[in-house]
Design a protein around this motif. Structure first.
Motif, PDB file in Angstrom:
ATOM      1  N   GLN A 410      53.370  25.830 -56.882  1.00  0.00           N
ATOM      2  CA  GLN A 410      52.485  24.945 -57.648  1.00  0.00           C
ATOM      3  C   GLN A 410      52.740  23.476 -57.311  1.00  0.00           C
ATOM      4  O   GLN A 410      51.815  22.674 -57.191  1.00  0.00           O
ATOM      5  CB  GLN A 410      52.678  25.174 -59.153  1.00  0.00           C
ATOM      6  CG  GLN A 410      52.147  26.511 -59.635  1.00  0.00           C
ATOM      7  CD  GLN A 410      52.466  26.760 -61.104  1.00  0.00           C
ATOM      8  OE1 GLN A 410      53.052  25.908 -61.778  1.00  0.00           O
ATOM      9  NE2 GLN A 410      52.086  27.928 -61.607  1.00  0.00           N
ATOM     10  N   LEU A 411      54.041  23.129 -57.137  1.00  0.00           N
ATOM     11  CA  LEU A 411      54.394  21.749 -56.768  1.00  0.00           C
ATOM     12  C   LEU A 411      53.833  21.409 -55.393  1.00  0.00           C
ATOM     13  O   LEU A 411      53.377  20.284 -55.157  1.00  0.00           O
ATOM     14  CB  LEU A 411      55.909  21.571 -56.782  1.00  0.00           C
ATOM     15  CG  LEU A 411      56.587  21.570 -58.160  1.00  0.00           C
ATOM     16  CD1 LEU A 411      58.109  21.629 -58.009  1.00  0.00           C
ATOM     17  CD2 LEU A 411      56.185  20.324 -58.960  1.00  0.00           C
ATOM     18  N   GLU A 413      51.151  22.640 -54.062  1.00  0.00           N
ATOM     19  CA  GLU A 413      49.704  22.467 -54.206  1.00  0.00           C
ATOM     20  C   GLU A 413      49.384  21.153 -54.916  1.00  0.00           C
ATOM     21  O   GLU A 413      48.441  20.458 -54.549  1.00  0.00           O
ATOM     22  CB  GLU A 413      49.144  23.654 -54.992  1.00  0.00           C
ATOM     23  CG  GLU A 413      47.633  23.653 -55.090  1.00  0.00           C
ATOM     24  CD  GLU A 413      47.102  24.880 -55.809  1.00  0.00           C
ATOM     25  OE1 GLU A 413      45.923  24.884 -56.175  1.00  0.00           O
ATOM     26  OE2 GLU A 413      47.892  25.846 -56.008  1.00  0.00           O
ATOM     27  N   LYS A 414      50.217  20.824 -55.902  1.00  0.00           N
ATOM     28  CA  LYS A 414      49.988  19.609 -56.697  1.00  0.00           C
ATOM     29  C   LYS A 414      50.080  18.354 -55.843  1.00  0.00           C
ATOM     30  O   LYS A 414      49.254  17.439 -55.958  1.00  0.00           O
ATOM     31  CB  LYS A 414      51.007  19.565 -57.832  1.00  0.00           C
ATOM     32  CG  LYS A 414      50.934  18.302 -58.688  1.00  0.00           C
ATOM     33  CD  LYS A 414      52.006  18.357 -59.785  1.00  0.00           C
ATOM     34  CE  LYS A 414      51.990  17.068 -60.617  1.00  0.00           C
ATOM     35  NZ  LYS A 414      53.054  17.118 -61.678  1.00  0.00           N
ATOM     36  N   TYR A 415      51.094  18.297 -54.992  1.00  0.00           N
ATOM     37  CA  TYR A 415      51.309  17.088 -54.187  1.00  0.00           C
ATOM     38  C   TYR A 415      50.834  17.245 -52.740  1.00  0.00           C
ATOM     39  O   TYR A 415      51.038  16.334 -51.936  1.00  0.00           O
ATOM     40  CB  TYR A 415      52.805  16.733 -54.190  1.00  0.00           C
ATOM     41  CG  TYR A 415      53.305  16.342 -55.568  1.00  0.00           C
ATOM     42  CD1 TYR A 415      52.919  15.141 -56.154  1.00  0.00           C
ATOM     43  CD2 TYR A 415      54.159  17.199 -56.258  1.00  0.00           C
ATOM     44  CE1 TYR A 415      53.384  14.784 -57.422  1.00  0.00           C
ATOM     45  CE2 TYR A 415      54.630  16.853 -57.510  1.00  0.00           C
ATOM     46  CZ  TYR A 415      54.237  15.646 -58.102  1.00  0.00           C
ATOM     47  OH  TYR A 415      54.708  15.304 -59.338  1.00  0.00           O
ATOM     48  N   ASN A 416      50.236  18.399 -52.443  1.00  0.00           N
ATOM     49  CA  ASN A 416      49.730  18.655 -51.083  1.00  0.00           C
ATOM     50  C   ASN A 416      50.833  18.449 -50.037  1.00  0.00           C
ATOM     51  O   ASN A 416      50.656  17.733 -49.050  1.00  0.00           O
ATOM     52  CB  ASN A 416      48.531  17.758 -50.783  1.00  0.00           C
ATOM     53  CG  ASN A 416      47.802  18.190 -49.521  1.00  0.00           C
ATOM     54  OD1 ASN A 416      47.838  19.376 -49.140  1.00  0.00           O
ATOM     55  ND2 ASN A 416      47.136  17.250 -48.853  1.00  0.00           N
TER      56      ASN A 416
END
Length: 826
Positions: A410-411, A413-416
């Motif tokens: 998830q991290l 994806e969150k920060y790409n």
């Protein structure tokens, strides 16, 4: 077992203020406690007390012993490497027939006694056992005691034992204990102290081991250019330890050595056997270490102890599963030793233990590399449905690990960012990212990430949520390990009665590993199988370590010593190869006696019970000994301990004093050694010593040849070294002056030196001429010894023997100037 009768020692006032290196810093009236099963009976016919101590950690298996006879002021020290059966320890104790044996309290603790203690108590049920606090097994104190108490006539023992830490530790405890039970101390310089190696092994003193670079390179301790380094192709720690101990203590039983050589020969001839065995052996872990940990019972049930026990049970399963592949590899072997090892693997206890383990441990649980993989193996080692709560804890652990992976995804994806989950035993789960494949805003990671490290092009970091999940993961792991530990302990309590078969397995694996290492060495270098006779004969032999260092193969040389020609004097210029040649002989002797092939075209050896060397010209700053005093101590040690079955290597004796004194000392030492049947090789620059062959027919002179080469201008003459050994003493004179000529000394000094040398030569150096009578006696002596040797060892058919004897007769006729007068005597 040792019964707990406590006692107190009162220190002698002269030593009351000393501080022990082991940490007992008491001063004044220190009161160390000993525990003894009984007092020493004055009426008992036995009167020997023995102290035994074993090394710990990597030195496990190294045993030190010290014994003293209460009726005879003699201390006997021993130190040797033993295997898990401790056969050497038991043999030595049986020879000593002790009244009492003392060991450290840590080795005898009830419920945690060492295997060595258990074996000794089983074999010596009628002997009293006493315990001494471990701090009194102190090698520094032991050396001090020997220095203070050893009679000056036997003081050379200090040279031998100064690096034998375990026998020194044993003698420290022994003398302190004897002081306690006797309530008295020995007078200074009143004891006879001697060192004895283990039975059935040759004795090599620590100085010789260092001179020959057996296990440690003298220039760089990390360098592998040692005898151990060139032979060590072992795959297991046990095999490596066995090789090292064998090099330091070679065998003296020809039958046992030949049994090993038969195995090496079969391994070389049967490629399938060699490679299949090597493949299986390489998969074994440290079996001896595994055994050591398995039989220890932790005093406290900590998480670390639980995890260790589970790990070792997995190692045990891994080891037991290798028994069948090892048997399969040995099934077609032909030599007796390999067959014996195959038979030992048919022990039913291996199957019994493995079946018991498999009733509890999953079939697919195995030893794997990688800390996360191994953690997973430990978590799921126990079969499901054995413990309901354990199954619940494991499901919880799996969910937490999945949550951590999901959180990091998830991290990412969150920060790409290309984040991935990583693990280490110290940090637990953390986040990693390749810096080259990431685009960071402002060149920095988001503030949510903490504990950021960058190594090369990789970032490592974590977050507060990941840290919390790691804590939950660790808590779940503790529960799993605790419940698994209880199951494992119950399992081990059932297999302990069968576990002794693993000692045989450990011995088998380490021996096979060493023999494979010998065979591997032969595939790389062109070595030959040695024979064992009463002759030291090496045809075209070379230095095994030099072969690894040199770009080209070393120049080979011949060696020949018999009882009739057992003393060889070697001369030649500096750098001509004398020292290398001497070391080569000793190394080949050791290689032969451990069961290895040797670097030569042909080799025959007489078993050496002792190997002595006197090599080196350095002062000893630590003991404040000059070169000359060091030489004299080493020679005194050799003279005191050498026997007829020794191999003695002496390189440059007497050069630390004046020429006249040096020649006198060399001559006297040679005459003493000539009274023995020991094989002696003596390198010297004193050419006067070469004349000793006129008086002693068992002396042979050899020298290293050199050639004189003129420079291209024709003005200078240089020495070219051939490194070739030839009969007779060197004819090369004043090679020191020639070496000085190529140095930066002024020509005027060189000229003066030549004039002075020529003057001294004319006045002092008078060569002794051999008379026809001495030549006749020498020829008769050599013919007689050759005939005796032929009668002992000849394998020739009658026709070949007849030709050989005719050749001997022709040689005798050529050597003897008065053949006609002596022919009738024969």
């Amino acid at each position: 077992m040792c019964r707990g009768v406590s006692a107190r020692l009162v220190h002698d006032t002269r030593t009351a203020g000393s501080t022990s290196a082991a940490g007992d810093g008491e001063r004044g009236s220190a009161r160390p406690a000993f525990t003894s099963s009984s007092a020493v009976s004055a009426h008992n016919t036995a009167s020997v007390i023995v102290a035994v101590v074993e090394g710990r950690g990597l030195a496990r298996g190294e045993v030190g012993m010290a014994s003293i006879d209460l009726k005879n002021p003699q201390v006997i020290l021993s130190q040797f490497a033993d295997n898990s059966t401790y056969a050497k320890v038991v043999t030595k104790l049986k020879i000593l027939t002790p009244l009492e044996i003392i060991m450290s309290n840590t080795a005898c603790d009830a419920g945690n006694a060492t295997k060595l203690f258990s074996l000794i108590t089983d074999n010596f049920k009628n002997v009293t056992f006493s315990t001494v606090q471990r701090k009194y097994f102190n090698e520094t104190k032991g050396l001090e005691h020997i220095e203070q108490l050893c009679a000056s006539e036997f003081s050379t023992v200090l040279m031998e034992v100064q690096s034998k830490y375990y026998c020194l530790a044993a003698v420290a405890a022994l003398l302190k204990y004897v002081e306690f039970i006797q309530n008295s101390v020995y007078a200074p310089k009143s004891l006879k102290v001697c060192f004895q190696g283990s039975e059935q092994t040759a004795m090599i003193d620590s100085s010789s081991a260092q001179n020959l670079e057996l296990v440690t390179n003298n220039r760089d301790s990390r360098n592998r250019h040692t005898l151990f380094g060139i032979l060590n192709y072992t795959k297991t720690p046990g095999g490596s330890r066995r090789l090292r101990s064998n090099i330091l203590e070679p065998l003296v039983d020809a039958e046992t050595i030949n049994t090993r050589l038969d195995c090496v020969q079969e391994l070389l001839q049967d490629e399938e056997l060699f490679f299949s065995l090597q493949e299986v052996i390489s998969r074994f872990l440290d079996t001896e270490q595994l055994l050591s940990v398995l039989v220890q019972l932790p005093k406290q049930d900590t998480v670390k102890a639980a995890e260790s026990k589970i790990t070792n049970l997995i190692y045990l399963k891994h080891t037991l599963e290798l028994v069948d592949p090892l048997k399969a590899a040995l099934r077609s072997c032909k030599t007796p030793l390999l067959k014996a090892y195959y038979s030992s693997l048919e022990d039913k206890r291996f199957g019994i233990i493995l079946e018991k383990v498999k009733t509890v441990i999953n079939d697919d649980t195995r030893y794997t590399k990688g800390c996360l993989n191994m953690r997973t193996q430990k978590c799921y080692a126990v079969r499901p449905n054995i413990n309901e709560f354990l199954d619940i804890a494991r499901r919880t652990y799996t969910e937490i690990v999945d949550d951590i992976a999901g959180m990091i995804a998830q991290l990412a994806e969150k920060y790409n960012l290309p984040l991935k989950t990583s693990f280490s035993s110290s940090r637990g789960f953390f986040i990693q990212m390749n810096a080259d494949s990431a685009v960071l805003s402002n060149g920095q990671l988001p503030s949510e990430f903490t504990k950021i490290m960058k190594i090369k092009n990789t970032y490592s970091f974590t977050s507060a949520d990941v840290i919390k999940m790691n804590e939950r993961c660790q808590e779940s792991l503790r529960e799993i390990y605790h419940m698994t530990y209880l199951i494992v302990c119950k399992l081990l309590s059932e297999v302990y009665e069968h576990i002794h078969c693993l000692y045989k397995l450990s011995d088998t694996v380490s021996m096979l590993d060493m023999l494979l290492s010998f065979a591997h060495t032969c595939t790389i270098s062109d070595y030959v199988r040695p024979e064992f006779t009463d002759t030291l004969a090496i045809k075209q032999g070379w230095h095994p370590i030099l072969e690894k260092i040199s770009l080209e193969k070393p120049i080979p040389n011949n060696t020949y010593l018999t009882e009739g020609s057992n003393f060889v004097i070697i001369t030649g210029p500096n750098m001509s190869g004398k020292s290398t040649y001497l070391k080569q002989i000793a190394l080949c002797q050791i290689m032969a006696q451990i069961g290895s092939y040797v670097p030569a075209d042909y080799s025959s050896f007489r078993i050496a019970e002792q190997i002595f060397t006197r090599i080196g010209m350095d002062d000893d700053i630590e003991t404040n000994a000059s070169t000359f005093m060091k030489e004299m101590k080493e020679i005194a040690y050799i003279i005191q301990n050498a026997n007829d079955r020794s191999l003695i290597i002496i390189d440059e004796l007497g050069r630390g004093t004046s020429t006249e004194e040096g020649i006198g000392i060399c001559y006297a030492v040679c005459e003493y050694l000539l009274s023995l049947k020991a094989f002696t090789l003596f390198a010297t620059h004193f050419l006067e010593l070469c004349q000793i062959d006129a008086l002693y027919p068992n002396v042979e002179n050899n020298h290293f040849e050199v050639q004189h080469v003129r420079s291209s201008t024709g003005n200078e003459e240089k020495i070219a070294y051939t490194y070739t050994l030839s009969k007779g003493h060197t004819e090369e004179k004043n090679y020191g002056l020639k070496a000085a000529e190529v140095s930066s000394l002024p020509p005027s000094i060189i000229l003066d030196a030549k004039n002075i040398t020529n003057h001294i030569t004319r006045q002092i150096l008078q060569r002794q001429r051999s008379t026809p009578e001495t030549l006749r006696q020498r020829a008769v002596y050599h013919l007689a010894t050759r005939l005796v040797q032929t009668a002992r060892n000849s394998r020739l058919d009658p026709d070949s023997l007849r030709i050989y004897l005719k050749g001997l007769k022709k040689k005798y006729e050529a050597d003897c100037p008065v053949f006609g007068q002596t022919e009738g005597q024969l």
